[in-house]
Design a protein around this motif. Structure first.
Motif: not given
Ligand SMILES: [Zn+2]
Length: 283
Positions: A154-173
């Motif tokens: 989506h951009t050159s500086g995307d990040l995703v946030v992973r919370i392993p103990d909850a099996d969740a991922l915040l993907a941004g755009d």
């Protein structure tokens, strides 16, 4: 006002009508990590009130999933409310925000009738001050949170946030639910499918994935979107390979999304393809 809804253990998402953008709060023993801060100082004041009503602890840090203003322009409001908390982002997101925020404000200067114009123009842009290039782990006490740069998309500086103990991922755009993924003139359409393969590798069939815009989704949704973005990339590669000129490419292709949304994708794709894969039209 938006209510933070718990989508996985101690992970709350609030969805704001302006841009239909998500702000996520991740709770830990030490406090809260807030991911994305909305699009202006005024909009973020509402987010801060909503975070407070959650009563899940003080804000310890901020993460910006990428530089776009609807995810970053609230940084200053969080800082003035919660003190000089660290703001984490990919290193490219910082330079893109530093460079792009003036252009973005100008867009609102040129459109003074927009009800948010004064707020956006008056917002003091606060840059992330904790950067990384590939991955970083944040410690919330009883919980470790991973920030991963899966590559450009989506951009050159995307990040995703992973919370392993909850099996969740915040993907941004990198993932959008309420609209097709957004290809702007800072997007990397040829890289995006491969970056989503990395993101998919961080999920399981049971993962909760929070997109930048819209309702939470599952891995299957991300797979489908990865395949559609892959078709965009392959169509661009095919058109360029056949020597179709850029100004005819949009009409010549068959796209998984409305073609009026893909002008920047095609232009960027043509720009990014290696020379060897572009054929000059025969004269
Ligand atoms: Zn964005």
């Amino acid at each position: 006002m938006a209510d933070f809804a718990e989508v996985a253990e101690r992970i709350w998402v609030a969805r704001y009508p302006w841009f239909d953008v998500n702000v996520t709060a991740v709770g830990g023993e030490r406090g809260l990590l807030v991911v994305d801060t909305h699009g202006s100082a005024a909009a973020a004041r509402e987010v801060v009130d909503d975070v407070r009503r959650l009563r899940a602890g003080e804000v310890l840090g901020i993460v910006n999933t990428h530089w776009h203003f609807d995810h970053t322009f609230g940084n200053g409001t969080f800082r003035s409310t919660f003190g000089t908390v660290p703001i984490h982002a990919h290193e490219n997101a910082v330079s893109e925000l530093a460079e792009g925020s003036g252009r973005l404000k100008q867009r609102y200067v040129d459109d003074p009738d927009d009800p948010h114009a004064a707020d956006v123009i008056g917002t003091e842009v606060v840059l992330p001050d904790h950067t990384f290039s590939s991955a970083r782990v944040l410690d919330l006490g009883d919980r470790a949170i991973e920030l991963v740069h899966p590559g450009r998309g989506h951009t050159s500086g995307d990040l995703v946030v992973r919370i392993p103990d909850a099996d969740a991922l915040l993907a941004g755009d990198l993932v959008e639910e309420s609209a097709p993924p957004y290809f702007g003139d800072d997007s990397w359409p040829m890289d995006w499918p491969l970056s989503l393969d990395i993101v998919l590798g961080l999920t399981t069939p049971a993962s909760v994935v929070v997109p930048g815009h819209g309702a939470p989704v599952d891995r299957e949704f991300v797979e489908t979107q990865r395949n559609e973005i892959g078709i965009v990339a392959e169509t661009i590669r095919d058109l360029a390979g056949r020597g179709v000129p850029l100004d005819q490419a949009l009409d010549a292709g068959e796209w998984p999304y409305p073609s009026e949304r893909l002008g920047a994708a095609v232009a960027r794709g043509y720009e990014h393809l290696p020379r060897s894969q572009k054929r000059l039209p025969l004269l």
